[in-house]
Design an enzyme around this catalytic site. Sequence first.
Site, PDB file in Angstrom:
ATOM      1  N   ASP A 271       6.725  -6.110   0.744  1.00 39.14           N
ATOM      2  CA  ASP A 271       5.224  -6.006   0.806  1.00 39.14           C
ATOM      3  C   ASP A 271       4.662  -4.635   0.947  1.00 39.14           C
ATOM      4  OD1 ASP A 271       2.643  -7.058   1.324  1.00 39.14           O
ATOM      5  OD2 ASP A 271       2.987  -6.606   3.659  1.00 39.14           O
TER       6      ASP A 271
ATOM      7  N   LYS B  69       5.003 -14.514  -4.228  1.00 37.52           N
ATOM      8  CA  LYS B  69       5.746 -13.816  -3.671  1.00 37.52           C
ATOM      9  C   LYS B  69       7.292 -14.637  -3.515  1.00 37.52           C
ATOM     10  CE  LYS B  69       2.869 -10.721  -1.039  1.00 37.52           C
ATOM     11  NZ  LYS B  69       2.836 -10.028   0.282  1.00 37.52           N
TER      12      LYS B  69
ATOM     13  N   LYS C 270     -18.775 -10.544   3.259  1.00 35.57           N
ATOM     14  CA  LYS C 270     -17.688  -9.460   2.722  1.00 35.57           C
ATOM     15  C   LYS C 270     -16.754 -10.179   2.374  1.00 35.57           C
ATOM     16  CE  LYS C 270     -15.221  -8.707   7.075  1.00 35.57           C
ATOM     17  NZ  LYS C 270     -14.765  -7.794   8.332  1.00 35.57           N
TER      18      LYS C 270
END
Length: 1318
Positions: free
Chosen positions: A413, A946, A722
Amino acid sequence: MTWRSPLALVRDALHGQRARERDLRTLVSNLPFEGLDKGKQPNRFFSSNAIKTTKYTLLLFIPMNLYEQFHRLANIYFVGLAILNFIPVVNAFQPEVALIPICVILALTALKDAWEDFRRYQSDRKLNNTPCFIYSRREKQFVDRRWKDVRVGDFVRVVCNEIVPADLLLVHTSDRNGACHIETSNLDGETNLKQRIVVSGLCKTSPEFDPESFNSTVVCEKPNNNLNHFKCYVEKPDKEKVGAGIESLLLRGCTVRNTEDAVGFVVYAGHETKSMLNINGSRYKRSKLERKLNIDVFFCVILLFTMCLVGAVGHFLWLQALPSVPPYLLPDSTGHLNSPSLSSFYMFFTMIILLQVLIPIALYVSIELVKIGQIFFITNDVDLYDEETDSRVQCRALNITEDLGQIEYIFSDKTGTLTENKMVFRRCSVMGAEYPHKENAIRLAVLDEPESDDDVIFNKESRPKTQAKWYVGDNETNPKDTKRCGSRRWSKGAENAQSNVAFSSPLETEVIPDEKLLERISGAESSTRGSGGKIDPYLDFFLALAICNTVVVSMETVQRRRVSVSPGSCQKNNPLESLSNMMKKAGSLCNILTSCQREPRRNRTFSEESVKESVKMETTANTDGFHTCSLNALSRPDGPAAASHDVCFEAESPDEAALVYAAKAYGFTLVARTPDSVIVRVPSGEDLVFEVLDTLTFDSNRKRMSVLVRHPVTKECVLYTKGADYAIMELLGTPYAEHPSGNQKNVAADTQNHLDCYAKDGLRTLCITKKVVSDQVYKSWLLDRKRALAAIDSREELIMATAVQLETDLTLLGATGIEDRLQESVPDTIVALREAGIQVWVLTGDKPETAVNIGYACRLLEEEDLVINMSCRNKLSCTSILDCTLEEVRSYSEDPRNVDTTPNISLVIDGNTLDMAVSPDLQDRFVDLAKRCRSVLCCRVNPLQKSRVVKLMREKLKVMALAVGDGANDVNMIQAADVGIGISGQEGMQAVMASDFAISHFKHLKKLLLVHGHWCHTRLAKMIIYFFYKNVAYVNLLFWYQFFCGFTGTAMIDYWLMIFFNLFFTSVPPIMFGVMDKDVSADMLLGIPELYRTGQGAGEYNFLTFWLSVLDAFYQSLVCFFIPYLAYQGSDVDIFTFGTPLNTSALFTILLHLSIEIKSWTVVHWIIMLGSVTLYFVVTLAYSAICVTCNPPSNPYWILQSQMADPMFYLICTLSTVVALLPRYTFHVLRNSVAPSPLIQARQLDRLEPSTREQCMKEWRSFRGGGKVKRSQLSPPPSPMPETPADFYPESLTTGSIMGDDFSLNVITDSYQRRVYT
C-alpha cells in the site's frame, strides 16, 4: 429447580436453534419477567454473556488432546508401529520399549497444550467476573453484578472509563444531546474518540432514565462479525418504527470516554457479540518449506518400504538356502514352523519396526522449537524496535518464519505504508484562485532539517494589523504555551507521547496561513456583514472544512490523559555553543532554499517563489538559557480569542484532522459537535450554531461524504460535500454538465488545473462543494431517508441511494492539497529489496499523477525507467495495448545484442484498466507483461482489486508473495498473500490483526527480510536436511547388519541406546544449529542485498540437496559399519562388543558432520556439542554398569568399559570418522577455493578490516548491479487505439516537468509532446 422431561429439553433446544438461525431477531425487555423460571424468559434462546475460549475440560482433556494430535499422520504412523510391535510374530524388540519415543512426543505436546489452555481458562475467568451494573426491577436501581450475569434484554449501565460488557443499543446517556464517546482501541487499535448517539425518539432525555418504562420491541439482524455495520429498528407500542445503525451500538470491549454514564439495551451477548465473532484464533499457514518437507517424508516412506522389501526377500532367500532347519529357529506353540514365504511376509513388518527411525519422529517437534527460538530473536532485535511508539515486531503466525527468506514479490500500500500518514495542509484553491502557502512550505523545510542540539520553536504571535505578513523573528510569547522542541525527533516522539489524540503532532496541527488568502477572508467577512446575510464563497469554503467531517471535539481533561513526557526535557546548552549551532542551522536552511533553486527535486513540496521572500533571522535567549529561532504568525487583533487552546480534535482519519486544523488557522474553529448541532467560531469571534439535519457518511463507492445543515444566518438547508475530485467533478455544473454557467465553468476548469498540479506535486487532493436545498425538497427526501434507515433488507443500498439522490448539482467552492510525506529510509529500502531480486508493486487508491510522483520520490520508479502508463476506456483498446507492448518487450529480450542487459520497464495502470487486464481472457498477457517490468504501480484500486492482483500473480507465476499495508482496506490483500505484514500506523490495528507479522515502519522490512528472513530459511533448511541425513545414516547401520544375520531383524546395538541416540544424544545440536547459526553477518546481508537471492525459488532446501545428503548418509553408514566389521573379522567378539564402536563412531561422525555445516561458533555451540558427547559416554557407561539382565539373552553389561580399555576401539572410532567425513570435507574445501558461491565470498569479506570491507562491498554492488538500459534503446510500440494513449515517460524527467510540464511519448504520433498545465 423444576424437573423437565427430556422431550421438553429437546424441544427447547430445537426452538433455540431455530431462533438463533433466523435472519431477524425480536427482543423485548427482561424486566417484566424478572424472577420467573428460565423457561418463561422471552430471550432465553440467545447466548449468555459468559465466554469460554478453552479447548478442553478436565475430564476430557486426554481423549480430546489425543484426538487432536492424531490429526498428524506422523503420530498415527508411529503409534501404529508401536502397536504392531506387540504382535509376537513381527516384533523386533521389547514392545514396551517401542512405546517410549511416541509417548514422550505425545506427552510433551500435551503438556504444552494443557499450559496454553490453562492460561486461556484464567483469562476467561477474570473477564467473566468483571463487575458491571445491571438494572433490577426488584431493587428499582442498577445493581452490581458480573459480566457473566448479563443476558440479552437486560439494561446495562456503563460509566466513564469503563469497558462495555456486551453489545448495547444505546438508549440513554448523561449528555444532554444524547451523545456518548467511545474508544475502540481494544477492537481496532484506534485511539481517537468515536461518537455514538441515542436511538432517536426512543426515550426522553432526562437526568434519570427508568428502564421499566421501556415497552418497545427491538428487531435486529442475527449476529455477524462486521464491526462497521448494524441493522436494527425499534418498534414502539404505536407500531412506529425507528431505525438504528452502528452509530447507536456500543460494542463489547469498547471504552466509554468523556461521558459520565450511558445505558444500553443488550442485543448481543457473549460469543454472539461482534468482538467475539472477530476472534478467529491464531493464524495457521503452511510454509513452502513445510510443503516440501511432506513430499520428502513421502520419499522416505518409499525408501523405508524398499529397504523392508529387500529385507523380506533376503530373509526368504536365506531360508531357502538353508540345508536343514537350524536349532535357533523355534516353532510356534503348536510345534508348527512357518514356511519361508510366510516368514518373509512377517519379516517385512519386523523390518518396518526395526528401521522406523528412518522417518524422523522428532523432526516436527524440533521444527516447532526452532521456530520459537527464531521468533524470540526477531522480536528482540533492537533495530526493529520503534522507540517513538514503544513497539517491536510482532510474530502473529508462528510457523512461516522461513518464508520471509523466499519472497519474490512485494505488494505494498502507499498511504501509511510508504508514507507517514501524517497529513499536512499544503495548498488550496478557492473559487478558481490558487494559494500556495509559501510560508508554510518554509516551516516544513525547517522541520526536515537534520537534528542538532538546538531547538527551533514555531508559534504564532499577535502583531499590529499594519504588519500583515509572516516573519521569522523573536519569540516573545509565554514559554509555557510555546515551549516546544523543534527537532524532528522531539516533534515525532515526545509530542506524540504527550498527546492522547491521534493525528495531533505539531507537523499536522500547525498551519501558517497564506497572506493573500487571509486578506481575502477578511474582505469576505466584511462584505458578508454588509450584504444582508449572503455568505461569501470563501467563508463557505472554510465553513465546509470545519463542518463536513466526523471530528469529535473534546476538552483536554484528565479523564483520558495517560503518561506524559515533560517538555522540559530539552537539553540546556552553553550560550556560545547554542549560538554557534543556531547559526549553523540558519546557514543550512539557506543552503536548502538555495539548492532548491539550483536543483529542483521531485519530492520538494514548496514552490520556488517562496525562497525569494526576504527572511529575517534573529536569535534570542529564552529563560532556559539556550537560543531559539521562532517563526511567528501575525494575526488580526479582532480574531478569535486564543483559538480555544484547550480544545482537542479527535479525528477518524488524518485527512479530516488536517482540514480542521487548516480551518482553525484561518479563524474557523470547530468548537463543539453534538448529534444535532455543530458550533463553529468564525474569525469575528462569533459562534455560529449549525443545526445538523443529516450526515451522509463516507463510503468507498461514493468516495465522498456530506453534511446537511441549517445555516444560522440564511436559515437555508445547506449541503456541504467533500470528496475525491473524480467523484465530485461529475456532479457539478461544470463542463461535465450540459448547461453550465460561465462563471462556474471557469471555476471548475481552473480548479481542475490546480488539482492536476497538486497531483503532479504528490499531494492528496479533495474537492469542496456546496448545495442549497429547498425546504420542500428536504422534506420529501427526509421521508425516503427514514424509510431507508428503518429498513433491514438492503439497508446499505437504500441509504446509499438516498445519499446519491441528494448529492447532485453541486456548486464547487474549491480544492485542497494535503501532503503525506514519505517515511524515513523508504527509498533505500525499496532499492535494497530490488537488488535482492524482489519485484515491488505499489497498489494505491490515489490518482495516477500523485502515485507517479511518490513512485519517483521513493525510487520505485527511476529516472532511466521506461514508464508505461496504461489507461484504457474499453476492453478492445486494453487488448491492443497489451499485445503491442508485449511484442516490443519480447523483441528487445530476444535481440542478441541485449543479452547482458535488462530493460528497466515500469508499469503504471489505473483501476478501470486493471479490471479489464485481469479478466480471464487477458490475464495471461497482463501477467506476462507485468513479470517483465521491474516495478508496477496500480492506481485508483479498491481493496478487492488489491487482493485479486495478489492472488493472480501467486497462482500464475507460482511465486512467494508478501503484502504489506496499514489500514482496513489492506486486509484482503494481506490475507491473500503468502506472508502478510501489517504496519501499526495511524489508521488503527485492522491490518495488524489480519497479518502474520507486524512492524512499525516500512524500513524495518529491509532487515526483517534480508537478515532474519535469510537466516530463518537457511537455518531451518539445513537443519531439516541434517535431520534426514542423521536418521538415514543411523538406520543404515542396522540395515547393513541384516546382510550378515540372515535378515532376521536383529540389532547389534542395545534397544535403549538406540532410543537414547536420537532422543538425547543427537537431538539438541541440530536445534541449536537451527536457532543460532549465522552463515553471513547481518552487516553483510544488509550491505549486499544480492545475497538474499540464494533463498528464492527452490532455496537451500531442494531436490538436489536432499538426495545428495541421503547419498552421503549411505556412504558414511557403509564406512562406519564395514571398518569395524573388517577390524573384528575372524574374532570371537559378541554382538554388543561389535555394535558399541559402530554406535560411537556414528555419534562422532554425525556430530562432526554438523560441525562442518556450522558457520558461526559461539560458547553455546561448544557447550552443546561437547555436552552431547559427554552425555553419551556418561549414560552408556552407567547403563553398561547397572544393566545386568536388561536385554536377555545378550546383555550390554560392562561392554563400553571393556571397549575403552582396548586401543582397537579408539583406532576404529578415529579411522571410521575420518574416512566417513573426508569426502564432504574435501568437497567443501574445493568449492570454497575453486568456485566460491556469493555467500562464501561474503563470509570471506566478513573477515576483513571494516574499512577494507566497506570498500569491497561497494565494488561488489557496483560490479553486480548489472547494466542499465537507456531510454533510447527501446522504441515505443505503435498506438492501437486513438482514444486510449499509453504514455511513456522519458528518463530525463525533472521536478519542473512534474509540477508544470508533463513530457510524454504519445503512442499516437510516436513523438514527444509537451502538455502545459496552467
